[in-house]
Each structure stands twice: as structure tokens, then as C-alpha cells.
Motif scaffolding. Sequence first.
Motif, short mmCIF file in Angstrom:
data_model
loop_
_atom_site.label_atom_id
_atom_site.label_comp_id
_atom_site.label_asym_id
_atom_site.label_seq_id
_atom_site.Cartn_x
_atom_site.Cartn_y
_atom_site.Cartn_z
N ALA A 179 4.32 30.88 29.50
CA ALA A 179 3.24 30.29 30.28
C ALA A 179 2.53 29.16 29.54
O ALA A 179 1.74 28.43 30.13
CB ALA A 179 2.22 31.35 30.68
N ALA A 180 2.80 29.02 28.25
CA ALA A 180 2.21 27.96 27.43
C ALA A 180 0.69 28.03 27.39
O ALA A 180 0.01 27.01 27.35
CB ALA A 180 2.67 26.59 27.91
N GLY A 235 11.66 39.08 32.11
CA GLY A 235 12.27 37.87 32.64
C GLY A 235 11.28 36.71 32.73
O GLY A 235 10.13 36.80 32.29
N VAL A 236 11.75 35.62 33.32
CA VAL A 236 10.92 34.42 33.50
C VAL A 236 10.30 34.48 34.89
O VAL A 236 11.00 34.43 35.91
CB VAL A 236 11.76 33.14 33.37
N THR A 237 8.99 34.65 34.96
CA THR A 237 8.30 34.71 36.25
C THR A 237 7.26 33.61 36.41
O THR A 237 6.77 33.40 37.52
CB THR A 237 7.63 36.08 36.45
N ASP A 238 6.89 32.92 35.34
CA ASP A 238 5.93 31.82 35.46
C ASP A 238 6.58 30.59 36.08
O ASP A 238 7.79 30.39 35.96
CB ASP A 238 5.38 31.46 34.08
N SER A 239 5.78 29.78 36.75
CA SER A 239 6.27 28.51 37.29
C SER A 239 5.10 27.52 37.36
O SER A 239 4.10 27.80 38.04
CB SER A 239 6.86 28.70 38.68
N PRO A 240 5.22 26.38 36.67
CA PRO A 240 6.32 26.05 35.76
C PRO A 240 6.23 26.85 34.47
O PRO A 240 5.14 27.19 34.01
CB PRO A 240 6.13 24.57 35.52
N ALA A 241 7.41 27.16 33.92
CA ALA A 241 7.48 27.83 32.63
C ALA A 241 7.89 26.81 31.57
O ALA A 241 8.61 25.85 31.86
CB ALA A 241 8.49 28.97 32.68
#
Length: 491
Positions: A113-114, A301-307
Motif C-alpha cells: 500500500a506504500a 495476496g495483493v488486494t490494494d489498488s493501486p499497489a
Amino acid sequence: MPALTITEASRADLGLIRSVAAGQAVKIGPGLLDAVQRRCAEARQALRDGRPVYGVSTGMGALSSVRLTEQQQLSHQRNLLLARAAGGPPWLDPPDVRAVFAVRLLTFLSGDAAVSGGLCQRLADFLNHRIVPAVPRTGAGAAGEIMQLAHAFGPVAGIGRVLGPYGTLLPARQALSSRGLAEFALGPKEGIALIQGVPGTTGLCALRLGEAAALTSLMEAAAALSVVVARAPRDPYTAACGRGDDLLAAVLGRLRAAMGDEPAPRSLQAPVSFRVAGPVLTQVHRAAAQLEAATRRALTGVTDSPAYLDGRFTRTAGFHGIDLAAHCDHLTAALCHAAEVAAARLHRLLDPAVTGLPAQLAREPGPQAGLTPVHKRAAGEVHAMRRLAVATPVGLIETSGGQEDVQSFSWEAAEKLRAALHHARAVAAGELLAGYQAAALSGRQPPPGCRALLDWLAGIVGPIDDDRPFGEDIEHLIRAPWPSPAPGPEA
């Protein structure tokens, strides 16, 4: 109680989430915050190249084509949490909200998520200071969890309301000030990060899975007791019937252990609701195992957007939540069927032709109604459950001028699962009451595998000698913790 230390990023630890939901404090392990901060600094450097980044240097949804000035970007991240908080009561219970925070914290620590280390610490501060935002239980139709998460995390920035004592609501700023905390100043990417992904459904699923394991253990005990008091033939529960299905074999083994040796059966063939207890309860375990796997995927997993992946910002579809929605529905349907079968057994226990006991399990049939009203309560619970078995993601509604043209409604699927668990627990309580009374009326010595259950019931219900408001007994059983170890889906 010492704080739980989080030592790994994106840790798929459902036990940790449940402990935090129950009130335990958290501590972020050494080095994790530093690693998050380094990833955050790298991402913020990447933002300076001038390329548009969705939700950071642009608007959101149908307004994503609007480029924001540097001045607008300064306030944009906080603004993202304002208008999107369009939900209302009923609010999630505090343990549910804490589970959402725990998951958001775990996923933030991956660095995708930065966000800054400071924001991660502030989420931990909310947990440790027991600040519980007012988060809508239902009623949101976004593509993802944006509306609910705006309610959950707006208070971090001093926006919105939190739960106070006795059901009251307090301004977030007041709650922060009373605990010596300032409003958090959101940095680049941090507002959109707070409302992206599926941390809500993931946290709710982690809690519901624990409840489902305990309930399924209780339903197994109730089914075994019903078989015992009805003196149903034991053939359907033999080890040979579990061939090729290890999970079914384990369930049948537990049922046999509870039932003990078979006395002379009353009939050659028991009603179907007795014979299918093993496969029906196995399906609940199987559905729970599949939801657990989906929950673990959501945590890692990857769920953020933008990641922020591989040195650049990547738009993803991880917010859609279809994996969680589908498996919540699967478990809900399995619970609905298990409750229907349990209610059918309850009805059969009231029939002298099945049990050889007094009609309606009344000590004095006629002057006493016996447990017929208990079955009617179960019938009402089953009827309510049927409305929950409709597939949640079916029925799409366009929003945001067509930009958000589909939804998975995963949050709603988790809410349906919560309701299904409540109804199924009430049905199980009814079957337990009937089995308990049947055991008392039979005068037969119960098998050793049922004695702990009957002792537990005796401590809650006491003797049933006359008609009484059985709703009170049912509610006591719904609230009472089941002391037997709850087997996990893999047991």
C-alpha cells in the motif's frame, strides 16, 4: 495480558486476528516499521516523476480523468474519507471492527500500500487505546469496501464518529483528544490506501470461521445425542462409509465416539435426517475449510489498488472480493442445509413412533404442550435462513456513472454468514433441548460419549418437568460457550 507482537508482514494468522478482536493489544516487531517506511519513501520518490497515479494525483471513479494540482493533492487523501462515509446504523460490534483494523494493519505491513510506518503505528494505537469507529454493518453498494472503510478509518484523521459507552456515538476528534492522540496527517497515497482492498470482509471471515468451528462441533454433539435417544440404527456412521473421504471419515468417527455401543435399534431404517448427519456436517466443515483458504489468500495476496509492486504503481482488481464472497455463500448454504436437517430431527424426536417416548416429549401429554413450541421456533429460524441462501454476487448495479459497473458484495456475504450462524445456533439449541429431554424421559443410561454434553445441558437448563418459556432456555444455550474443543476444518 501482554501485547501480541507482529513479526511478519502480511501474516496469515487467523488466531492473531481473533485475539486482537477479543481485546488483546498489539505491538509491531522490530524492523517491520523501518521496512515499511523504506518502501513508503521509495514509493513517494516514484510519485515525483509526474506520471498519473489513480487516487493520488487523479480523482477516483468516474473522476479519474481529472488531474489534481499539487495543492489539491495535499488535501485529497483526507477528502477521500469524507463523502464516502455515507452509511449508517446498525453498526458493527467492537470485536468485528477490531478484526478489520487488525487485517488492515497486517496487509499494510507488506508494503504494497506504500503507506508510512507512522500510519501503521496509528492503527495499532487505535487497537491499544480501544477506539472503535462506528462502521456500518450493511447497506453499501460500492465496487469494493470503500464506503465501510471510510467509516472505519476516517476517525484516524479525525473524521466521523466512534462508539461510546451504552451505544452512544462520539466525535472522532473527541475520542482522539481524550486519549492524548492528534489527528493523523495523511501523506501521499495514504487516504486511498485506507479505503482499498478487502480488509473488512477478510477480518469478518476470520471471526466467523472461529464461530463456525465451535457451532459445527456443537451440531455434531446434538446429532449424536438425537441418534442415541431415538435408538436409530448405526450403519450410516460406520467407518466403511467414510471410504475415499478423509473429512467424512473423521466426522463419522467423532459421531461414533459420542454414540457409544449400539443398543437394539427401534426400527430397521431411521428417518433420513438421522442417516445423513455425517455427510451434512462434513459439508459444513468442507465449506469452512474453503473459506479459510480464501481468507488466507486475502491476507497474503495483493488486494490494494493501486499497489506499489516491483518499483511502480500497479492498478489491480484485488478489491473485488469475489473469492471471499463465493466461499462465504458456500458456508452459508451448508449451514442452512445443516439447520434444516437438525430441525427435521428435532421434529422426529417429538414423535412417539420414532422414539417410543411420550408425545411431544411432555411428561404429561395433553395437559402439557411439551417441546412442540421449540420445534416451531426452529421452523422460524430455518425459514429466515432460506432468504440467506441466495448467491450474493448475482445482481449487479452500476454506480459512479458506469465506472463501477459490477460488485461482488463480499461484505454483504460476510454479514449473511453472520446471520446464518446465529440462526443455526438457535436450531442447534432446539435440537439439544429435545435430545436432553428425551434422554431424561427414556430413563436409559447415556453412553459415555454423551455424558459431558448432558451434564453441560443440565447445568444450563435444569430438569424439564413442566411447560415453561422455552425461549429463555434457547437463549441461554445460544449464549453459553460450548466447552468441547472445536475441531478445525482440517480435523
